[in-house]
Design an enzyme around this catalytic site. Structure first.
Site, PDB file in Angstrom:
ATOM      1  N   SER A 239       0.831  -1.215   0.000  1.00 51.17           N
ATOM      2  CA  SER A 239       0.000   0.000   0.000  1.00 51.17           C
ATOM      3  C   SER A 239       0.862   1.260   0.000  1.00 51.17           C
ATOM      4  O   SER A 239       0.618   2.191  -0.785  1.00 51.17           O
ATOM      5  CB  SER A 239      -0.970   0.009   1.182  1.00 51.17           C
ATOM      6  OG  SER A 239      -0.291  -0.230   2.401  1.00 51.17           O
ATOM      7  N   HIS A 269      -2.130  -8.823   1.787  1.00 54.21           N
ATOM      8  CA  HIS A 269      -1.805  -7.574   2.498  1.00 54.21           C
ATOM      9  C   HIS A 269      -2.985  -7.234   3.421  1.00 54.21           C
ATOM     10  O   HIS A 269      -3.355  -8.048   4.255  1.00 54.21           O
ATOM     11  CB  HIS A 269      -1.505  -6.502   1.440  1.00 54.21           C
ATOM     12  CG  HIS A 269      -0.923  -5.223   1.955  1.00 54.21           C
ATOM     13  ND1 HIS A 269      -0.316  -5.109   3.166  1.00 54.21           N
ATOM     14  CD2 HIS A 269      -0.865  -3.973   1.395  1.00 54.21           C
ATOM     15  CE1 HIS A 269       0.100  -3.862   3.341  1.00 54.21           C
ATOM     16  NE2 HIS A 269      -0.227  -3.154   2.282  1.00 54.21           N
ATOM     17  N   HIS A 316       5.240 -12.699   7.602  1.00 56.75           N
ATOM     18  CA  HIS A 316       5.507 -11.313   7.207  1.00 56.75           C
ATOM     19  C   HIS A 316       6.735 -11.280   6.311  1.00 56.75           C
ATOM     20  O   HIS A 316       7.648 -12.088   6.474  1.00 56.75           O
ATOM     21  CB  HIS A 316       5.728 -10.412   8.423  1.00 56.75           C
ATOM     22  CG  HIS A 316       5.507  -8.975   8.121  1.00 56.75           C
ATOM     23  ND1 HIS A 316       6.507  -8.158   7.655  1.00 56.75           N
ATOM     24  CD2 HIS A 316       4.388  -8.219   8.186  1.00 56.75           C
ATOM     25  CE1 HIS A 316       5.997  -6.953   7.450  1.00 56.75           C
ATOM     26  NE2 HIS A 316       4.722  -6.955   7.757  1.00 56.75           N
ATOM     27  N   ARG A 325       2.249  -4.728  16.741  1.00 53.49           N
ATOM     28  CA  ARG A 325       0.888  -4.214  16.532  1.00 53.49           C
ATOM     29  C   ARG A 325      -0.125  -5.288  16.949  1.00 53.49           C
ATOM     30  O   ARG A 325      -1.211  -4.995  17.433  1.00 53.49           O
ATOM     31  CB  ARG A 325       0.673  -3.829  15.062  1.00 53.49           C
ATOM     32  CG  ARG A 325       1.608  -2.733  14.587  1.00 53.49           C
ATOM     33  CD  ARG A 325       1.520  -2.524  13.084  1.00 53.49           C
ATOM     34  NE  ARG A 325       1.859  -3.712  12.329  1.00 53.49           N
ATOM     35  CZ  ARG A 325       1.755  -3.840  11.011  1.00 53.49           C
ATOM     36  NH1 ARG A 325       1.298  -2.824  10.297  1.00 53.49           N
ATOM     37  NH2 ARG A 325       2.099  -4.960  10.405  1.00 53.49           N
ATOM     38  N   ASP A 371      -2.836  -8.375  11.403  1.00 44.90           N
ATOM     39  CA  ASP A 371      -4.183  -8.725  10.952  1.00 44.90           C
ATOM     40  C   ASP A 371      -4.807  -9.881  11.722  1.00 44.90           C
ATOM     41  O   ASP A 371      -6.013 -10.108  11.641  1.00 44.90           O
ATOM     42  CB  ASP A 371      -4.149  -9.057   9.454  1.00 44.90           C
ATOM     43  CG  ASP A 371      -3.768  -7.839   8.638  1.00 44.90           C
ATOM     44  OD1 ASP A 371      -4.331  -6.770   8.905  1.00 44.90           O
ATOM     45  OD2 ASP A 371      -2.893  -7.956   7.762  1.00 44.90           O
TER      46      ASP A 371
HETATM   47  N1  HAX Z   1       0.623 -19.607   5.819  1.00 39.89           N
HETATM   48  C1  HAX Z   1       1.112 -20.511   4.943  1.00 39.89           C
HETATM   49  N2  HAX Z   1       2.208 -20.351   4.212  1.00 39.89           N
HETATM   50  C2  HAX Z   1       2.898 -19.207   4.386  1.00 39.89           C
HETATM   51  C3  HAX Z   1       2.486 -18.234   5.311  1.00 39.89           C
HETATM   52  C4  HAX Z   1       1.291 -18.449   6.025  1.00 39.89           C
HETATM   53  N3  HAX Z   1       0.791 -17.558   6.880  1.00 39.89           N
HETATM   54  N4  HAX Z   1       3.364 -17.209   5.260  1.00 39.89           N
HETATM   55  C5  HAX Z   1       4.293 -17.542   4.329  1.00 39.89           C
HETATM   56  N5  HAX Z   1       4.000 -18.752   3.795  1.00 39.89           N
HETATM   57  C6  HAX Z   1       4.682 -19.444   2.698  1.00 39.89           C
HETATM   58  C7  HAX Z   1       4.624 -18.539   1.457  1.00 39.89           C
HETATM   59  O1  HAX Z   1       3.369 -18.659   0.800  1.00 39.89           O
HETATM   60  C8  HAX Z   1       5.791 -19.064   0.645  1.00 39.89           C
HETATM   61  O2  HAX Z   1       5.372 -20.275   0.056  1.00 39.89           O
HETATM   62  P1  HAX Z   1       5.900 -20.701  -1.419  1.00 39.89           P
HETATM   63  O3  HAX Z   1       7.374 -20.894  -1.246  1.00 39.89           O
HETATM   64  O4  HAX Z   1       5.149 -21.960  -1.681  1.00 39.89           O
HETATM   65  O5  HAX Z   1       5.562 -19.574  -2.328  1.00 39.89           O
HETATM   66  C9  HAX Z   1       6.808 -19.400   1.744  1.00 39.89           C
HETATM   67  O6  HAX Z   1       6.058 -19.555   2.973  1.00 39.89           O
HETATM   68  C10 HAX Z   1       7.861 -18.336   1.943  1.00 39.89           C
HETATM   69  O7  HAX Z   1       7.214 -17.093   2.159  1.00 39.89           O
HETATM   70  P2  HAX Z   1       7.884 -15.957   3.080  1.00 39.89           P
HETATM   71  O8  HAX Z   1       9.177 -15.572   2.449  1.00 39.89           O
HETATM   72  O9  HAX Z   1       7.925 -16.397   4.505  1.00 39.89           O
HETATM   73  O10 HAX Z   1       6.823 -14.807   3.003  1.00 39.89           O
HETATM   74  P3  HAX Z   1       6.643 -13.691   1.875  1.00 39.89           P
HETATM   75  O11 HAX Z   1       7.562 -12.570   2.192  1.00 39.89           O
HETATM   76  O12 HAX Z   1       6.715 -14.254   0.505  1.00 39.89           O
HETATM   77  O13 HAX Z   1       5.117 -13.260   2.099  1.00 39.89           O
HETATM   78  C11 HAX Z   1       3.227 -12.748   3.428  1.00 39.89           C
HETATM   79  C12 HAX Z   1       4.738 -12.555   3.252  1.00 39.89           C
HETATM   80  C13 HAX Z   1       2.731 -11.823   4.510  1.00 39.89           C
HETATM   81  C14 HAX Z   1       2.534 -12.390   2.121  1.00 39.89           C
HETATM   82  C15 HAX Z   1       2.953 -14.220   3.826  1.00 39.89           C
HETATM   83  O14 HAX Z   1       3.534 -14.503   5.074  1.00 39.89           O
HETATM   84  C16 HAX Z   1       1.483 -14.571   3.854  1.00 39.89           C
HETATM   85  O15 HAX Z   1       0.916 -14.917   2.814  1.00 39.89           O
HETATM   86  N6  HAX Z   1       0.802 -14.504   5.062  1.00 39.89           N
HETATM   87  C17 HAX Z   1      -0.607 -14.759   5.161  1.00 39.89           C
HETATM   88  C18 HAX Z   1      -1.400 -13.537   4.696  1.00 39.89           C
HETATM   89  C19 HAX Z   1      -1.263 -12.401   5.678  1.00 39.89           C
HETATM   90  O16 HAX Z   1      -1.434 -12.551   6.876  1.00 39.89           O
HETATM   91  N7  HAX Z   1      -0.971 -11.203   5.146  1.00 39.89           N
HETATM   92  C20 HAX Z   1      -0.847  -9.986   5.944  1.00 39.89           C
HETATM   93  C21 HAX Z   1       0.587  -9.612   6.235  1.00 39.89           C
HETATM   94  C22 HAX Z   1       0.712  -8.336   7.021  1.00 39.89           C
HETATM   95  C23 HAX Z   1       0.237  -7.204   6.204  1.00 39.89           C
HETATM   96  O17 HAX Z   1       0.780  -6.819   5.183  1.00 39.89           O
HETATM   97  N8  HAX Z   1      -0.848  -6.634   6.577  1.00 39.89           N
HETATM   98  O18 HAX Z   1      -1.406  -5.724   5.823  1.00 39.89           O
END
Ligand code: HAX
Length: 435
Positions: A239, A269, A316, A325, A371
């Site tokens: 964002s 996000h 994250h 938070r 979140d």
């Molecule tokens: N559940 C399952 N798998 C997860 C996970 C979760 N909560 N978090 C990360 N992973 C997986 C990823 O999907 C990725 O899998 P692949 O290798 O198969 O693609 C792997 O672990 C490595 O990811 P990462 O390097 O740890 O995390 P990223 O930096 O790529 O992504 C995210 C960060 C926040 C997008 C990710 O942790 C996620 O999808 N979390 C769940 C959604 C969520 O809670 N989002 C909000 C985050 C906070 C925010 O921005 N708020 O606005």
């Protein structure tokens, strides 16, 4: 106004620092980019500059150098309340200084005087199908208001580049005053039969939002806490980065804020806060409305992971510990709603999910993010239409994103334009030759 004067002095003092770095040290390396960063979303590449907040992977966010507990403790409080004025936080993010009571009173009065979303914006939203997602309505509402931009008028009159921050501040103050109104309007249009409640000119930003939502105290405290916690998370998140990127083309902050909202609407996000509640409701439904046992809960978590979905609210891109938070909202829950069944559910997840994500071995950070906890508080105070939650996030996030754009303009940051490469170029760098 004191804010404009304080900000002008800060900007004057800051400009030589940026100019010197550019002039004398322009070729000094800050960061290098490896293959996985080029393909993988620029993770960790240090190529954005902001002084408004900094995210340490282990400690979490600091706003202008202050941790979340320090920020909440030091900002002036709304009389009779525990939470600070959101307006004081705006002052802090913009200037870097904790405002005095007088500074806050002046800024709060100024923001109050700017409320009043134009009627044509409401008409635009009323013309949309009622099942439109609230984030779509929010983004469209902001964009519909773009004709109000003071920046565009000043730009068209030939305003010098170094003064661009001033009408950008004007636009931002107008948006900060009106976004809570717009959000509350969308809520009452979509879920309460189009019964909007007029803004109360005697209330602070958080109190006024609770009033326009028609949710009783202590929801005013929830609003203040929520908007402050979600305000900023440095510049690289989707964002903030979307807002900055659009603003770098000198699009006004209405365009930027709308873009920021569009990025926030993604389930990876900001939409994760709605996804947490949706996921939990799904589990509860399967359990006939009951809280599952720990064993059953573990099964649900594994089921979600094995079906290729993420556990919303965990993980994250930068943080490697529990998000402060999250912790701050957990403290709020422990104080105000310790026996709430949804809070108990979330707290069970706090104990169950991290070891499972560690065992699965994919997520770099198994801990909860902001979140995971925020929807519980909303739900408890009667805001159970969870697809609205990300609008609340967006109102808060606008504070950081627009503060950054004001400073981007003040320091003359240029249009953003990273360079792309082709896959063949990467293969060449890697030394891969075709057989
Ligand atoms: N559940 C399952 N798998 C997860 C996970 C979760 N909560 N978090 C990360 N992973 C997986 C990823 O999907 C990725 O899998 P692949 O290798 O198969 O693609 C792997 O672990 C490595 O990811 P990462 O390097 O740890 O995390 P990223 O930096 O790529 O992504 C995210 C960060 C926040 C997008 C990710 O942790 C996620 O999808 N979390 C769940 C959604 C969520 O809670 N989002 C909000 C985050 C906070 C925010 O921005 N708020 O606005």
């Amino acid at each position: 106004m004191a804010l404009q004067e304080a900000l002008a002095a800060k900007i004057e003092a800051w400009r030589p620092r940026t100019t010197r770095l550019l002039k004398e040290f322009g070729d000094v390396k800050v960061s290098e980019v490896n293959m996985s960063q080029a393909i993988g979303g620029a993770r960790g590449v240090r190529c954005l500059v902001t002084d408004i907040s900094y995210l340490d992977p282990n400690e979490g966010i600091r706003f202008r150098g202050y941790t979340i507990p320090e920020t909440l403790a030091r900002l002036p409080k709304v009389p009779g309340k525990e939470m600070p004025y959101v307006e004081g936080h705006i002052y802090l993010l913009l200037t870097g200084d904790i405002p005095t009571e007088e500074d806050v009173a002046e800024l709060a009065a100024d923001i109050r005087s700017r409320t009043g979303v134009p009627g044509y914006v409401f008409d635009t939203l009323r013309a949309m199908p009622i099942d439109t997602h609230p984030m779509t309505m929010f983004s469209a509402g902001i964009l519909a208001m773009q004709r109000e931009s003071e920046y565009v008028k000043a730009y068209n009159e030939g305003l010098g580049k170094m003064d661009h921050w001033q009408p950008t501040l004007e636009d931002s103050l107008n948006l900060w005053a009106r976004l809570p109104e717009l959000g509350a309007f969308i809520y009452r249009l979509k879920y309460k039969g189009d019964t909007p409640i007029a803004s109360d000119p005697n209330l602070d930003l958080g109190g006024n939002f609770a009033h326009m939502m028609d949710i009783a105290d202590p929801y005013d405290e929830v609003a203040r806490l929520y908007f402050i916690l979600h305000s900023d998370h440095e510049s690289g998140n989707v964002s903030a980065h979307a807002g900055h990127l659009v603003g770098s083309a000198l699009s006004d902050v209405y365009y930027s804020a709308s873009a920021m909202i569009n990025g926030l609407a993604g389930p990876l996000h900001g939409l994760a806060n709605q996804e947490v509640l949706r996921w939990m409701q799904g589990v509860m439904e399967q359990m006939g409305g009951q809280l599952p046992s720990e064993e059953k809960m573990k099964e649900f978590v594994w089921e979600t992971l094995n079906s290729g979905q993420v556990i919303p609210g965990f993980g994250h891109a930068v943080l490697r510990k529990t998000d402060p938070r999250y912790s701050e909202q957990r403290n709020f829950c422990l104080k105000y709603l310790p026996d709430d069944p949804i809070f108990k559910f979330v707290d069970m997840l706090y104990h169950i999910v991290p070891p499972i994500l560690e065992e699965q071995g994919k997520a770099k950070n198994p801990w909860p993010n902001v979140d995971a906890q925020s929807g519980v508080i909303q739900w408890h105070y009667g805001l159970q239409e969870y697809d609205f939650y990300t609008v609340l996030f967006g109102i808060g996030r606008s504070i950081g994103v627009l503060s950054n754009i004001i400073w981007d303009r003040a320091l003359g940051y240029p249009i953003e334009r990273p360079k792309s490469v082709t896959t063949a170029m990467l293969e060449e760098v890697a030394g891969i030759t075709s057989e």
